[in-house]
Scaffold this motif. Structure first.
Motif, PDB file in Angstrom:
ATOM      1  N   LEU A 192       0.857  -1.215   0.095  1.00 24.98           N
ATOM      2  CA  LEU A 192       0.076   0.110  -0.161  1.00 24.98           C
ATOM      3  C   LEU A 192       0.893   1.226   0.192  1.00 24.98           C
ATOM      4  N   ILE A 193       1.934   1.342   0.854  1.00 25.70           N
ATOM      5  CA  ILE A 193       2.945   2.322   0.781  1.00 25.70           C
ATOM      6  C   ILE A 193       3.589   2.705  -0.703  1.00 25.70           C
ATOM      7  N   TYR A 194       3.999   1.573  -1.259  1.00 28.65           N
ATOM      8  CA  TYR A 194       4.413   1.633  -2.608  1.00 28.65           C
ATOM      9  C   TYR A 194       3.331   2.236  -3.599  1.00 28.65           C
ATOM     10  N   PHE A 195       1.890   1.795  -3.337  1.00 30.05           N
ATOM     11  CA  PHE A 195       0.974   2.379  -4.243  1.00 30.05           C
ATOM     12  C   PHE A 195       0.952   3.744  -4.066  1.00 30.05           C
ATOM     13  N   SER A 196       0.922   4.119  -2.697  1.00 27.23           N
ATOM     14  CA  SER A 196       0.584   5.863  -2.595  1.00 27.23           C
ATOM     15  C   SER A 196       1.876   6.500  -3.186  1.00 27.23           C
ATOM     16  N   ALA A 197       3.000   6.012  -3.149  1.00 29.51           N
ATOM     17  CA  ALA A 197       4.137   6.540  -3.798  1.00 29.51           C
ATOM     18  C   ALA A 197       4.043   6.562  -5.518  1.00 29.51           C
ATOM     19  N   PHE A 198       3.557   5.487  -5.999  1.00 25.47           N
ATOM     20  CA  PHE A 198       3.518   5.525  -7.305  1.00 25.47           C
ATOM     21  C   PHE A 198       2.076   6.557  -7.821  1.00 25.47           C
ATOM     22  N   TYR A 199       0.882   6.250  -7.052  1.00 24.82           N
ATOM     23  CA  TYR A 199      -0.129   6.951  -7.154  1.00 24.82           C
ATOM     24  C   TYR A 199       0.128   8.643  -7.302  1.00 24.82           C
ATOM     25  N   SER A 200       0.885   8.932  -6.382  1.00 26.35           N
ATOM     26  CA  SER A 200       1.241  10.285  -6.266  1.00 26.35           C
ATOM     27  C   SER A 200       2.142  10.831  -7.458  1.00 26.35           C
ATOM     28  N   LEU A 201       3.066  10.089  -7.912  1.00 28.36           N
ATOM     29  CA  LEU A 201       3.850  10.194  -9.261  1.00 28.36           C
ATOM     30  C   LEU A 201       2.996  10.316 -10.489  1.00 28.36           C
TER      31      LEU A 201
ATOM     32  N   ALA B 216       4.799   4.844 -18.221  1.00 25.28           N
ATOM     33  CA  ALA B 216       4.749   3.420 -18.177  1.00 25.28           C
ATOM     34  C   ALA B 216       5.518   3.077 -17.098  1.00 25.28           C
ATOM     35  N   VAL B 217       6.759   3.441 -16.475  1.00 27.30           N
ATOM     36  CA  VAL B 217       7.381   2.797 -15.346  1.00 27.30           C
ATOM     37  C   VAL B 217       6.673   3.098 -14.194  1.00 27.30           C
ATOM     38  N   THR B 218       5.842   4.357 -14.018  1.00 29.14           N
ATOM     39  CA  THR B 218       4.940   4.464 -12.975  1.00 29.14           C
ATOM     40  C   THR B 218       3.828   3.519 -13.000  1.00 29.14           C
ATOM     41  N   VAL B 219       3.041   3.192 -14.062  1.00 33.20           N
ATOM     42  CA  VAL B 219       2.004   2.419 -14.055  1.00 33.20           C
ATOM     43  C   VAL B 219       2.489   1.108 -13.819  1.00 33.20           C
TER      44      VAL B 219
ATOM     45  N   TYR C 108      -0.263  10.555   0.409  1.00 31.18           N
ATOM     46  CA  TYR C 108      -0.082  11.065  -0.579  1.00 31.18           C
ATOM     47  C   TYR C 108       1.017  12.151  -0.643  1.00 31.18           C
ATOM     48  N   GLN C 109       1.902  12.336  -1.516  1.00 33.20           N
ATOM     49  CA  GLN C 109       3.126  13.129  -1.425  1.00 33.20           C
ATOM     50  C   GLN C 109       3.133  13.983  -2.665  1.00 33.20           C
ATOM     51  N   PRO C 110       2.493  15.537  -2.357  1.00 39.00           N
ATOM     52  CA  PRO C 110       3.109  16.510  -3.352  1.00 39.00           C
ATOM     53  C   PRO C 110       4.296  17.065  -3.502  1.00 39.00           C
ATOM     54  N   ARG C 111       5.273  16.412  -4.290  1.00 38.05           N
ATOM     55  CA  ARG C 111       6.703  16.667  -4.237  1.00 38.05           C
ATOM     56  C   ARG C 111       7.026  17.840  -4.575  1.00 38.05           C
ATOM     57  N   PHE C 112       6.017  18.580  -5.468  1.00 36.88           N
ATOM     58  CA  PHE C 112       6.538  20.176  -5.889  1.00 36.88           C
ATOM     59  C   PHE C 112       6.153  20.900  -4.723  1.00 36.88           C
ATOM     60  N   ASP C 113       5.003  20.956  -3.964  1.00 43.02           N
ATOM     61  CA  ASP C 113       4.821  21.791  -2.704  1.00 43.02           C
ATOM     62  C   ASP C 113       5.745  21.690  -1.872  1.00 43.02           C
ATOM     63  N   TRP C 114       6.111  20.229  -1.708  1.00 35.67           N
ATOM     64  CA  TRP C 114       6.899  19.813  -0.442  1.00 35.67           C
ATOM     65  C   TRP C 114       8.571  20.613  -0.806  1.00 35.67           C
ATOM     66  N   ASN C 115       8.919  20.438  -1.772  1.00 33.79           N
ATOM     67  CA  ASN C 115      10.152  21.066  -2.297  1.00 33.79           C
ATOM     68  C   ASN C 115      10.065  22.695  -2.015  1.00 33.79           C
TER      69      ASN C 115
END
Length: 574
Positions: A43-52, A103-106, A466-473
């Motif tokens: 599930l954690i991997y899923f959250s990482a890929f889903y946000s990407l 493709a890699v994300t999916v 969920y990780q919004p990397r742009f906002d986080w940075n």
């Protein structure tokens, strides 16, 4: 006398049903904790890929803020031969197009779902690891987070921790090796303990004066509305949480190395603690991973005693005598079966023996050689990870320790053996960068963010994992100068050229017809409103403009960018 091969098998090889001592002692088996942890890891991997999936093109796509193509080209021309691929281990060497990124994300997303449903976990975990490593290795500043290293380390060790076979269920035939279980527990321990160490070693006065939590909920990367209310609790409460944090990180976690009763007590303390952290701050999937690893402090006997009574007999048989689990399932309708407890299972386990495999001599030899190779690979990699992580811990306390550094440097690009340390120094204020556009250089319109605090009447949300990397940075960038944070002027350039991928990182485009003539980035200081202010105005935030953060830029007719105005020196902010 125990041979060296036997010791390696016991440490790095999977325990099997022939390990009679484990079968007789349910306190030593970890099949249910493993099952829980691996489902959570999926599930954690899923959250990482889903946000990407919604961000990767705007972050590192061809029209993104930090194109992966430019980074990999720089690596290619800077390093010779195979070294460049070791330095940046990523599938994006093959292609950095938007289609390849997606493709890699999916693929990683599908792999994570297969981990959750327990389909061929070793293979699907490998797929997740390779796909996530590919992003981390090519994303530059957008992946310089401890949480990414935590996930990659846990994901790599789990390749040796997960059961074999296509449909392993609980994997009773291949219980987890002692080494992989310990290394996951060791990571859990280091996340806490090293975070406590850096708080002391940094010399930050806020930790020493017990004021570190007074404005913690307000000044973190992405606050929550729960944190808003926590912020308004009295100082004595915040001072108590400082003392509790240091006690937990520097002392309580050592209960991992004590007998099982202490490990269970430790789990019962740290689990509610992590839940509170999740509710009061958005630290992506970091706290979810630490929470999941905490279940590895438990064992099958404890979890079977707290599970519903109707589940215990069937799970007991699956754990300690799986060949009889089918028979148990067929007799579930029998009322007497629901009344059996762990004593029945232990008696069954004592008399159990693994069925002898009937195979030809060549097949037996092949199996023996394959097992030896697996054992050797496990021993090398898990020992390597343990050495590097231990050396990193030693270096925190003794920087000049004479330990070989080559193994540490060799693993660094893969982020599977890390040094941790959260909140060594507390931020003294909350600063927010805002992008604005204008057609006349006088009237400015802000680009609205999806997750960062901006509108004063908007409550801070709960977004993790969920990780919004742009906002986080941008939160990290706000603590420094624009010259050291290239993502800010690069974002300005993308807004002037109407990059749809970058605009997708924002909540909306205030210039839908054509890009503005000028773009700038300003910086505000934000504070939570007080309780009376919120009751009177309904606002969650108040703010003050500090000035221009990055140059005001415009697009010239030849397609180049021109800086119209440079920012003046800002007041100290950290």
């Amino acid at each position: 006398m125990v041979s060296g091969a036997s010791i390696l098998q016991r440490l790095f090889g999977p325990e099997t049903q022939s390990d009679v001592s484990s079968l007789r002692d349910p306190r030593r088996s970890h099949l249910i904790p493993r099952w829980i942890f691996l489902r959570a890891l999926g599930l954690i991997y899923f959250s990482a890929f889903y946000s990407l999936l919604f961000q990767i093109r705007g972050l590192i796509g061809p029209q993104g803020i930090l194109p992966a193509q430019q980074y990999l080209q720089a690596v290619y021309h800077s390093l010779p031969g195979f070294t460049r691929f070791w330095f940046a281990p990523t599938l994006f060497w093959l292609s950095t197009s938007n289609h390849a990124l997606t493709a890699v994300t999916v693929v990683g997303l599908v792999g994570s779902l297969l981990v959750v449903v327990n389909v061929w976990p070793r293979l699907t975990l490998l797929v997740c690891f390779v796909c996530f490593l590919s992003f981390v290795s090519a994303a530059g500043d957008f992946s310089n987070y401890q949480s990414d290293g935590m996930l990659l380390e846990a994901g790599f060790i789990s390749l040796f921790f997960a059961p074999r076979r296509l449909w392993p269920a609980l994997g009773a035939t291949f219980a987890p090796s002692r080494a992989s279980l310990f290394l996951l527990q060791w990571e859990w321990f280091r996340i806490y303990f090293q975070s406590g160490l850096v708080k002391l070693l940094s010399g930050d006065e806020e930790w020493r004066h017990f004021t570190a939590m007074d404005e913690y909920y307000q000044n973190g990367p992405l606050p929550t509305w729960v944190g808003w209310y926590m912020q308004h609790l009295p100082h004595w409460f915040h001072a108590f949480t400082v003392a509790a944090t240091l006690t937990l990180e520097l002392a309580l976690v050592f209960m991992l190395f004590l007998p099982r009763r202490f490990r269970i007590i430790c789990f019962l303390i740290v689990t509610p603690w992590q839940i509170v952290v999740i509710l009061t701050a958005n630290y992506t999937f970091l706290n979810y991973l630490v929470l999941a690893q905490g279940f590895l402090l438990l064992d099958d006997q404890f979890l079977l005693r707290v599970l519903p009574q109707k589940l215990r007999p069937e799970l007991s048989l699956k754990i300690w005598h799986p060949e009889r689990s089918t028979e148990s399932a067929q007799s579930k309708a029998c009322p007497e079966l629901a009344e059996r407890d762990l004593r029945f299972t232990s008696e069954v386990a004592e008399s159990s023996q693994e069925p002898e495999i009937k195979a030809s001599a060549p097949r037996k030899n092949w199996i023996r050689h394959a097992s030896a190779i697996r054992l050797a690979v496990s021993a090398v990699f898990l020992t390597w990870v343990f050495y590097v992580t231990t050396a990193e811990l030693v270096h925190m306390l003794w920087r000049e320790a004479p330990l070989p550094s080559a193994p540490i440097a060799a693993l660094e690009p893969f982020r599977i053996a890390n040094q941790y340390g959260l909140f060594a120094v507390m931020t003294r204020g909350r600063y927010e960068i805002e992008f604005q556009g204008s057609n006349d250089g006088q009237n400015w319109t802000a680009y609205p963010f999806r997750y960062k605090p901006q509108a004063l009447n908007q409550p801070p949300g709960i977004y993790a994992p969920y990780q919004p990397r742009f906002d986080w940075n941008l939160w990290f960038a706000s603590l420094g100068d624009w010259r050291q944070n290239s993502i800010v002027p690069l974002t300005e350039e993308r807004l002037l050229t109407t990059s749809s991928d970058v605009l997708a990182l924002f909540a909306a485009n205030p210039f839908p017809q054509a890009p503005p003539k000028y773009v700038r980035a300003i910086i505000w200081q934000y504070w939570f409103t007080s309780m009376p202010e919120k009751r009177t105005t309904g606002l969650w935030w108040k703010r003050q403009l500090l000035g221009l953060y990055a140059p005001v830029i415009t697009l010239k007719p030849d397609g180049s960018f021109d800086a119209v105005q440079f920012p003046e020196s800002l007041p100290p902010h950290e």
